[in-house]
Design an enzyme around this catalytic site. Structure first.
Site, PDB file in Angstrom:
ATOM      1  N   GLY A  35       0.801  -1.226   0.000  1.00  0.00           N
ATOM      2  CA  GLY A  35       0.000   0.000   0.000  1.00  0.00           C
ATOM      3  C   GLY A  35       0.827   1.266   0.000  1.00  0.00           C
ATOM      4  O   GLY A  35       0.304   2.355   0.096  1.00  0.00           O
ATOM      5  N   CYS A  36       2.153   1.117  -0.120  1.00  0.00           N
ATOM      6  CA  CYS A  36       3.005   2.306  -0.162  1.00  0.00           C
ATOM      7  C   CYS A  36       3.383   2.616  -1.591  1.00  0.00           C
ATOM      8  O   CYS A  36       3.619   1.712  -2.379  1.00  0.00           O
ATOM      9  CB  CYS A  36       4.295   2.056   0.617  1.00  0.00           C
ATOM     10  SG  CYS A  36       4.032   1.975   2.375  1.00  0.00           S
ATOM     11  N   GLN A  37       3.484   3.906  -1.913  1.00  0.00           N
ATOM     12  CA  GLN A  37       3.966   4.269  -3.242  1.00  0.00           C
ATOM     13  C   GLN A  37       5.426   3.890  -3.387  1.00  0.00           C
ATOM     14  O   GLN A  37       5.881   3.508  -4.443  1.00  0.00           O
ATOM     15  CB  GLN A  37       3.807   5.778  -3.473  1.00  0.00           C
ATOM     16  CG  GLN A  37       2.859   6.097  -4.581  1.00  0.00           C
ATOM     17  CD  GLN A  37       3.070   7.470  -5.193  1.00  0.00           C
ATOM     18  OE1 GLN A  37       4.183   7.943  -5.353  1.00  0.00           O
ATOM     19  NE2 GLN A  37       1.976   8.097  -5.540  1.00  0.00           N
TER      20      GLN A  37
END
Lengths: 147, 415
Positions: free
Chosen positions: A52-54
């Site tokens: 869920g992290c860029q």
């Protein structure tokens, strides 16, 4: 070891000296990230990636003497800074305190202002993962106590 | 360009900027520089006012009502269809279907034309630079019907290796679907030639026109494509509206996409008959207000003129290339000779996320990441890029500020 609240208040104090100047906040975040102990390459695996992290974030956790310790790393400097603050706040605390922690410092230092929804999702994913680890350690503790 | 012409164009651009209220604001203590136009561009006052006017004076449901407001709303909606048909030079307005956007348009073709006319073993050709919206609908169709998806490879400079197209086309090829202009690289594909070759091989051509419509002259009859999908919000219009252009001969043969009101002639519990095109493909109450306002976006583009738009944006793009290439360690991804105003780049050892956040802190809006073109990024061995993309209201002074900011940021991050 200072309490979770105590550490958060320290961070809020540090950021308040930057007077809300966004450029300076980002630079300070990057400086904090540079001080983060690098995570050994053996832990930079798919299993340890926070979803869920860029940017990529690897997170591992352990427990010693009833206290949870985290180690993390990221391939982006700003995320390293965010991660280092979370580790500073939550590492070395009990699983119970971590699970119940209200991380009010994030809004207070204006992180949501320059971290848009996408990036907040990454931050939220990190916190969620850290709390999940705490939950797992707590469950293990309770199991050991009852057996 | 002569000095006098340059001054005129500059004055034109300043006047154009005044039509966009959103551009005149500060972001994080700096004047906003909006370089994320490939994601969505900003709206002129005429579009904003049309939207507001519609809800203040003209709103009603369309097509069925017999009262005055219903007639006015219907007229406003259908007038947008005619103006859109002229904008694309479609043979007739009935070939213009209003959709939610490019993604829905491509999904519509895959779900209806694709399901009806393709058989197991048939082939679909796309390119390696496609946006996910022009990959995933075809993957879903291939999985459902046992089809093969073939992908045209790319050159290092961001052009497709079109010399391999002839050998990729076989008698099994039924659909060729290509992006007109790449949202990550800016590359403009030779759609007219692609259509000619594909038709010779017996395949139809679907074009993803999302990034082309605000930049390039468009004539769907001259291109001779079978379908052309576009999004209003990428051409100065409102979000939530798009167009699927399709040749009448296909639209008439395609089954409906969604069932419901508006798209029917008669409904009984035993059998339902469908409306003629375009309404067959416009089930339910559409996004009326935004379709009505959309025509003002087209009018804006026509008023400024595609020639002026292209001239100005080409000069911005080449200026950006020139200035960015001066930054040590910066590499521009996508150097095709024919490009729209999209400049993607990486900087050695620095992550696009860090660059993007720090540019934002200086009021500069760019896009970072894979830009919904993950296969393309993989082709270049990248996780993502920083992308600056231009519209007619951007200026060379803004590019100067981007380059200046990047210089400072790169120094800071490296030390």
């Amino acid at each position: 070891m200072s309490s979770i609240r105590g550490i958060q208040d320290e961070i809020i104090d540090e950021f308040s000296m930057l007077d809300g100047d966004l450029d300076m906040c980002v630079e300070y975040l990057i400086e904090l990230g540079k001080k983060l102990d690098p995570l050994s390459k053996q832990y930079q695996t798919e299993d340890n990636i926070v979803k869920g992290c860029q940017s990529k974030v690897w997170l591992v956790a352990g427990q010693e003497d009833g206290l949870v310790n985290y180690q993390a790393d990221s391939n982006t400097m700003i995320t390293k800074g965010l991660v280092s603050m979370l580790i500073r706040v939550l590492s070395g605390q009990t699983a119970d305190d971590i699970l119940n922690a209200d991380l009010y410092f994030i809004n207070k230092i204006g992180m949501n202002r320059f971290i848009g929804t996408q990036r907040s999702n990454g931050l939220a994913a990190m916190i969620k993962q850290m709390k999940l680890y705490a939950l797992a350690f707590m469950a293990k503790e309770q199991k050991n106590e009852s057996s | 360009m002569s000095a006098a012409n340059q001054t005129d164009l500059r004055a034109d651009i300043i006047a154009i900027r005044d039509e966009f209220p959103i551009l005149h604001q500060q972001v994080n203590g700096n004047p906003l520089i909006y370089f994320d136009n490939a994601a969505s561009n900003q709206k002129p006052l005429s579009v904003i006012k049309a939207l507001s006017h519609y809800y203040q004076h003209d709103h009603a449901n369309i097509h069925r009502g017999i009262h005055t407001l219903a007639e006015r709303a219907t007229e406003g909606y259908e007038e947008s269809r005619k103006i859109a048909a002229d904008f694309l030079n479609a043979a007739e307005a009935e070939e213009i279907i209003f959709t939610k956007g490019t993604t829905e348009g491509i999904n519509l073709v895959a779900a209806t034309y694709g399901r009806k006319f393709l058989s197991p073993g048939d082939e679909i050709i796309i390119t390696n630079m496609e946006h996910h919206s022009n990959i995933v609908p075809w993957q879903l169709l291939c999985e459902e019907k046992g089809l093969h998806l073939k992908v045209m490879p790319l050159r290092e400079n961001g052009e497709v290796k079109w010399e391999e197209f002839d050998s990729m086309l076989t008698e099994k090829t039924k659909i060729v679907s290509v992006v007109h202009a790449s949202n990550s690289l800016g590359t403009i594909n030779p759609v007219q030639e692609i259509c000619r070759k594909a038709h010779q091989a017996g395949a139809i051509v679907v074009v993803d026109g999302a990034q082309a419509t605000s930049h390039l002259e468009l004539d769907v009859q001259a291109l001779n494509c079978d379908f052309y999908a576009l999004s209003s919000h990428k051409m100065y219009g409102p979000t939530g509206v798009g167009i699927l252009y399709g040749k009448r001969k296909w639209l008439e043969k395609m089954p409906p996409y969604q069932g419901g009101g508006e798209m029917i002639k008669e409904v009984t519990l035993e059998k339902t008959t469908y409306s003629d095109i375009p309404h067959k493909f416009e089930a339910g109450t559409p996004n009326i207000a935004d379709v009505v306002a959309f025509k003002e976006a087209i009018r804006f583009i026509n008023r400024v003129g595609k020639t002026t738009i292209k001239k100005h944006e080409d000069s911005l793009t080449s200026y950006a290339h020139q200035k960015l290439n001066d930054i040590g360690g910066l590499r521009i991804i996508g150097n095709a000779p024919e490009k729209v105003g999209v400049v993607s780049f990486t900087v050695d050892q620095l992550h696009h996320f860090d660059l993007g956040v720090m540019l934002d802190a200086k009021g500069i809006a760019v896009r970072t990441g894979h830009h919904c073109t993950q296969p393309l990024m993989e082709c270049y061995g990248l996780e993502g890029t920083v992308r600056a993309s231009f519209a007619v209201y951007n200026t060379t002074e803004e590019i100067d500020r981007l380059v200046e900011a990047l210089g400072i940021i790169v120094d800071k991050l490296r030390n």
